[in-house]
Design a protein around this motif. Sequence first.
Motif, short mmCIF file in Angstrom:
data_model
loop_
_atom_site.label_atom_id
_atom_site.label_comp_id
_atom_site.label_asym_id
_atom_site.label_seq_id
_atom_site.Cartn_x
_atom_site.Cartn_y
_atom_site.Cartn_z
N ASN A 74 -0.66 39.83 42.77
CA ASN A 74 -0.90 40.87 41.82
C ASN A 74 -2.05 40.17 40.91
O ASN A 74 -3.10 40.86 40.50
N LEU A 75 -1.69 38.94 40.37
CA LEU A 75 -2.84 38.32 39.65
C LEU A 75 -4.54 38.21 40.28
O LEU A 75 -5.39 38.50 39.76
N ARG A 76 -4.19 37.94 41.66
CA ARG A 76 -5.70 38.05 42.26
C ARG A 76 -6.37 39.60 42.27
O ARG A 76 -7.67 39.34 42.17
N GLN A 77 -5.58 40.61 42.11
CA GLN A 77 -6.35 42.07 42.15
C GLN A 77 -6.67 42.14 40.49
O GLN A 77 -7.55 42.81 40.28
N ARG A 78 -5.90 41.79 39.51
CA ARG A 78 -6.21 42.13 38.28
C ARG A 78 -6.89 41.14 37.46
O ARG A 78 -7.32 41.56 36.51
N ARG A 79 -6.24 40.04 37.63
CA ARG A 79 -6.98 38.96 37.03
C ARG A 79 -7.47 37.65 37.74
O ARG A 79 -7.14 36.62 37.95
N PRO A 80 -8.53 37.94 38.62
CA PRO A 80 -8.69 36.98 39.49
C PRO A 80 -9.44 35.72 39.15
O PRO A 80 -9.56 34.81 39.63
N ASP A 81 -9.72 35.84 37.76
CA ASP A 81 -10.40 34.52 36.90
C ASP A 81 -9.19 33.42 36.68
O ASP A 81 -9.67 32.51 36.92
N ILE A 82 -7.87 33.75 36.76
CA ILE A 82 -6.89 32.93 36.56
C ILE A 82 -6.52 32.15 37.84
O ILE A 82 -6.63 32.55 38.86
N VAL A 83 -6.59 30.66 37.55
CA VAL A 83 -6.28 29.79 38.78
C VAL A 83 -4.98 29.86 39.01
O VAL A 83 -4.00 29.64 38.13
N ARG A 84 -4.53 30.10 40.22
CA ARG A 84 -3.17 30.27 40.82
C ARG A 84 -2.82 29.12 41.66
O ARG A 84 -3.29 28.66 42.67
N ILE A 122 -3.21 19.92 37.74
CA ILE A 122 -3.19 20.64 36.63
C ILE A 122 -4.79 20.46 36.10
O ILE A 122 -5.34 21.33 35.70
N ASP A 123 -4.98 19.12 35.71
CA ASP A 123 -6.33 18.83 35.19
C ASP A 123 -7.42 19.62 35.99
O ASP A 123 -8.46 19.97 35.59
N GLN A 124 -7.47 19.34 37.32
CA GLN A 124 -8.55 20.00 37.99
C GLN A 124 -8.62 21.53 38.01
O GLN A 124 -9.61 22.18 38.01
N ALA A 125 -7.35 22.01 37.97
CA ALA A 125 -7.06 23.57 37.81
C ALA A 125 -7.82 23.86 36.64
O ALA A 125 -8.54 25.00 36.52
#
Length: 415
Positions: A74-84, A122-125
Motif C-alpha cells: 500500500n505504501l508503494r502506491q500511496r507513498r512511494p517516497d518512503i523507504v520500505r 537503517i543508516d543507508q535507508a
Amino acid sequence: MKPHNISPVEILIVDDEPQALKYFQKAFSDKYEILTATSADEAEEIIFSGRHEIGVVVTDQRMPGRTGVSLLSNLRQRRPDIVRILASAYCDLDSAVQAVNTCEIFRYITKPWDLNSLEVDIDQAVTFYMLQQQHEMLLQEKLGAIQRNLLRDRVNKLAAMSVLMTNYKNASSTIYDYLKDMLSETAWRGTIKRQWAEMPPHNHWELPVAETQRLIDLSQQLMDSSLEISEGTECESDLVTIVSDCAHSLKRAHHSMSVSFRPNANKAMVPADSELLSGIVTRLLMSMNQWVAPGSTLMVRVRDTGDNSKPGTFIDFETRNFDASKAVDDCVLHVPPHKETPEQSIEFLRAALAVGHLGGSIASPPADRGFKLVQVYLPSVSTKSAQTLKIPADWLHDLNEEFDRWSVGMYDLAS
C-alpha cells in the motif's frame, strides 16, 4: 523540539511484539525519531495523518490481521517516497520473495536482528531517503525554471503574434488585456503548479520545438473565418435578444448548462452583425459555464454603461462558485507543455479578438472568495467609427513586469 543530533527523518517500526519495539527504540532513539505501531492499520493511520516526516518504515511480516507485505504494498502506491524494509524470520523465504516482487523493498532483514548489521541498514535507508528528497527538490527547481522561461516566451510570442493579426482590429490591445488578466488570476495557481508537476521529466529537450509548433498552430487557428468580421453595410442588433437566444439554445443542447439571464433593459442595440454577436456570446457562454461549480449558476446580465464618455453596453458574466481548476483550461497561456491546446481555450480567445475588433474589450479581474466576474464591453459606435484602442507605449515591458509578479506569486506558493 528535537535535539540537534537527532535526524529530521523519522523512522516507523511496525511489530506486534512489544519487546521488539522497545529493543528498536533503545537501539536507535539517540540518532533518530522513532515512531511505533503494533499493526499495519495503526501504521497507516500514523503515516497518512500528515503529522510526521516519516522516511523509513520497518515492518515485521507476520502480524495479526494484515501482513507486513500488505502494508508495504500500500505504501508503494500511496507513498512511494518512503523507504520500505521488511523484517521476518530466517525460514520465511516466501515473504522475502513476495516483498521483493510486489513492494520494491529497500532491504529484507532477518530476525532475530544483528544490531551492527541492522544499524548499517537503517543508516543507508535514511541516506537513500534524503538523497531522494534532494533529487526531488532539484527536479522541482529545474521544472520551475523551465516553466518560467517557457511561459515568459509564450507571453512575448503571443504579444508579437498579435501585431501580425491584420484580420482583427485592436489585436495587440486585446492580447495585452488578455495576458494581463490571465497572469493576475491567483485562484488557479495551485492547479497550474500541479499540472506542471505531472510533466514527464524525460521530454524537456523537446519543449522548444513543441512550443514553436504550438504557437504556429495557434496563429493559424485564430486566423480562421469562424468569426468573420463583416465590413459591409451598417447594421444594428439587439444584444438582449441575442444573449437570451444563445443562452436558451445552449441550455437545450447541453442539459448540464445552468445559466440565468437577467437583462437590465428591454433592448440594447449594438452596431454589429447579429451572427457575429451570436458567435461571440456562444463561445463565451460555452467556456464560462464550465467555470461554475456543480449545482451553481452562471448569471448573465446586459446593461447600458451609463457613462457618456464610454457609450455602449456591458455583458456581465458572474458566478459565486468559481471552479478555478476548470477555468484554467480556457487559458491558452497556461496549457501544460505535454498537452494540446484545448479547442475551447482557442474559442475564448477568438471571441475576445472579435470583441476587440468591434472596439470593445473583455475584463476578467481575479476571483475573490469564489466570486468571478467577466465583463464584456461593446461600444455603441460602428466598427468604422471605432477608434484604435490604446495600449501603453512600453506594453511589452509592462507584460514582462506582470509576468515577474506572477513568478513571485508562484514561488511563494511553492515555498
